[in-house]
Design a protein around this motif. Structure first.
Motif, PDB file in Angstrom:
ATOM      1  N   CYS A  84       0.830  -1.202   0.000  1.00 27.80           N
ATOM      2  CA  CYS A  84       0.000   0.000   0.000  1.00 27.80           C
ATOM      3  C   CYS A  84       0.866   1.253   0.000  1.00 27.80           C
ATOM      4  N   THR A  85       1.987   1.198   0.704  1.00 25.40           N
ATOM      5  CA  THR A  85       2.912   2.329   0.737  1.00 25.40           C
ATOM      6  C   THR A  85       3.750   2.399  -0.533  1.00 25.40           C
ATOM      7  N   ASP A  86       4.267   1.269  -0.955  1.00 24.02           N
ATOM      8  CA  ASP A  86       5.182   1.266  -2.103  1.00 24.02           C
ATOM      9  C   ASP A  86       4.515   1.707  -3.402  1.00 24.02           C
ATOM     10  N   MET A  87       3.175   1.570  -3.491  1.00 26.76           N
ATOM     11  CA  MET A  87       2.453   1.970  -4.696  1.00 26.76           C
ATOM     12  C   MET A  87       1.761   3.320  -4.547  1.00 26.76           C
ATOM     13  N   CYS A  88       1.885   3.953  -3.377  1.00 19.26           N
ATOM     14  CA  CYS A  88       1.169   5.204  -3.117  1.00 19.26           C
ATOM     15  C   CYS A  88       1.724   6.342  -3.960  1.00 19.26           C
ATOM     16  N   PRO A  89       0.886   7.049  -4.725  1.00 19.74           N
ATOM     17  CA  PRO A  89       1.367   8.136  -5.594  1.00 19.74           C
ATOM     18  C   PRO A  89       2.080   9.250  -4.832  1.00 19.74           C
ATOM     19  N   ARG A  90       1.589   9.610  -3.654  1.00 16.98           N
ATOM     20  CA  ARG A  90       2.219  10.678  -2.881  1.00 16.98           C
ATOM     21  C   ARG A  90       3.548  10.194  -2.271  1.00 16.98           C
ATOM     22  N   TYR A  91       3.604   8.955  -1.818  1.00 17.19           N
ATOM     23  CA  TYR A  91       4.859   8.395  -1.299  1.00 17.19           C
ATOM     24  C   TYR A  91       5.918   8.392  -2.400  1.00 17.19           C
ATOM     25  N   LEU A  92       5.509   8.042  -3.616  1.00 12.31           N
ATOM     26  CA  LEU A  92       6.452   7.982  -4.735  1.00 12.31           C
ATOM     27  C   LEU A  92       6.961   9.366  -5.138  1.00 12.31           C
ATOM     28  N   LEU A  93       6.213  10.409  -4.763  1.00 14.64           N
ATOM     29  CA  LEU A  93       6.686  11.774  -5.004  1.00 14.64           C
ATOM     30  C   LEU A  93       7.634  12.250  -3.906  1.00 14.64           C
ATOM     31  N   GLY A  94       7.913  11.373  -2.951  1.00 14.72           N
ATOM     32  CA  GLY A  94       8.854  11.725  -1.901  1.00 14.72           C
ATOM     33  C   GLY A  94       8.212  12.119  -0.591  1.00 14.72           C
ATOM     34  N   HIS A  95       6.892  12.070  -0.513  1.00 13.87           N
ATOM     35  CA  HIS A  95       6.198  12.429   0.721  1.00 13.87           C
ATOM     36  C   HIS A  95       6.304  11.295   1.752  1.00 13.87           C
TER      37      HIS A  95
END
Length: 442
Positions: free
Chosen positions: A260-271
């Motif tokens: 869920c984290t590894d595919m999160c769009p905001r996480y992938l933007l560095g958030h």
């Protein structure tokens, strides 16, 4: 009257679903103004058709927005698969002789390409800070239909109608323009379904839209579309789960795989958003308030819940649960830094729209929904006084008054953020209560 005042008086708000008053957004100064033509929610078809049918009006409205925020450049973002629309827009920009300040950029066919922060990165390479908004990196974003409404405002026309797609498991998927305040059920019936006992309706797109508890509502400026599916469809069952049930399932089943984290769009933007940590906090009743604050970084795109989780759990619900808990305590996340870097794996974790549609079980319903000439002429309309971010509009009419379509019926409360509302049909004011103004056609 200034152009900004015209936008304000016309009641223009974000037509993509957020409903933020556009005059407040365009009062800022920015380097870029971006047009969100991604329309990344599956099955919705409004923006792509408006850009094809009304390219000059949308471009001119977008140019008004660029001038108001004093932006050096305006960029129209649209998915590369829409070749015809892209060609039309580029041709009209040249013909209108504004190619030095406006351009079209192609977006990948991914979800959620239309998320404001994803859009800003894809079009400018800039990353909006955690818990931030695009203006913090010099950008203002408007939706395609919003740009059309800005143009209409510039020529003195108020927002009284809304473009809506009706799609899903229906005989007649379509897009149409309806007066604001029209009964939603009257719009839904145009799909070819009359009895909705066996159906459920999603208000908006299938990813972020909620399942409607009642079909008795009225169209507002924020409605974008309605997706009709059988009640037993897996997506309806998934979206209908209550918070208590989601919490029980999460506690019993999460294995902390962190997909869920590894595919999160905001996480992938560095958030710093990490839904798997919220799942952990829920499972073990952790009371680390500081650690829970990252739940407030969730954009509710629902990718974690409807695509990423291999066990079909509810990580978005976990984020939402802790977000609500923190709001009740008036605790807010504060970013500890201003500069962010995209995570290296991002390019390998973008979700293709077709793959998402298949996962949602919507492949057979992924059809065109052509903009039709069908008109709805309701005998009465119920216009909500709050169909935007901010304070409700203040009624400036009385029961028994006669109003023409386009007349102002609700003003912005002094000193507050809000938007005006206007009569969508000509007739008599018959009721002013329960946050609605009712007009009967004459």
């Amino acid at each position: 009257m200034s152009l900004l005042d015209k936008v304000k008086d016309a009641g223009v708000i974000g037509a993509g679903g957020a409903g933020f008053p556009t005059h407040a957004k365009l009062a800022a100064k920015a380097e870029y103004v971006l047009l969100n033509g991604a329309e990344c929610e599956p099955l919705l078809r409004v923006d792509q058709q408006l850009m094809e049918i009304f390219p000059d009006e949308i471009i001119k409205g977008f140019e008004v927005a660029r001038e108001l925020v004093s932006a050096e450049k305006g960029i129209i973002g649209i998915k590369g698969k829409h070749k015809k629309v892209i060609s039309i827009l580029r041709d009209r920009i040249i013909k209108l002789q504004i190619g030095d300040v406006l351009e079209v950029k192609e977006l990948p066919d991914i979800y959620p390409a239309g998320d404001e922060q994803v859009l800003v990165y894809e079009l400018t390479g800039r990353i909006v800070p955690e818990a931030g908004i695009p203006i913090q990196v010099g950008c203002v974003v408007v939706n395609s239909e919003t740009a059309l409404n800005i143009y209409n405002a510039s020529i003195g026309k108020s927002v009284t109608e809304k473009y809506i797609t009706v799609s899903g498991n229906v005989p007649n998927p379509l897009t149409l323009k309806v007066p604001i305040g029209t009964k939603i059920i009257d719009v839904l019936r145009l799909s070819g379904i009359d009895n909705f006992n066996d159906y459920a309706v999603i208000d908006g797109g299938p990813m972020m839209g909620p399942v409607m508890k009642s079909l008795d509502g009225y169209v507002t400026k924020k409605n974008k579309g309605f997706v009709i599916l059988k009640k037993e469809h897996p997506l309806i069952r998934k979206k209908s789960v209550e918070m208590n049930q989601a919490r029980r399932v999460n506690r019993a089943s999460c294995e902390q795989c962190r997909m869920c984290t590894d595919m999160c769009p905001r996480y992938l933007l560095g958030h710093g958003t990490q839904p798997h940590k919220m799942m952990r906090a829920m499972a073990y009743n952790l009371e680390d308030v500081e650690g829970q604050k990252i739940a407030q970084l969730c954009c509710q795109c629902n990718l974690c819940e409807l695509f990423s989780c291999p066990a079909g759990l509810y990580p978005k619900a976990a984020n939402l649960y802790f977000k609500q808990q923190l709001m009740e305590k008036n605790i807010r996340y504060k970013a500890s830094k201003d500069n962010f870097e995209v995570r290296q794996a991002r390019e390998y974790r973008l979700i293709p729209s077709k793959r998402l549609i298949a996962r949602l079980g919507l492949r057979e319903f992924d059809k065109s929904a052509p903009l039709t000439d069908i008109t709805i002429e309701p005998e009465t309309v119920c216009i909500a006084t709050q169909q935007h971010v901010g304070a409700p509009a203040i009624s400036n009419v009385n029961i028994g008054d006669y109003v023409e379509a386009g007349d102002l019926i609700g003003s912005i409360k002094e000193g507050t953020l809000g938007a005006t509302i206007h009569a969508s049909i000509s007739g008599i004011i018959t009721d002013i209560e329960n946050n609605f103004i009712t007009i009967r056609r004459e």
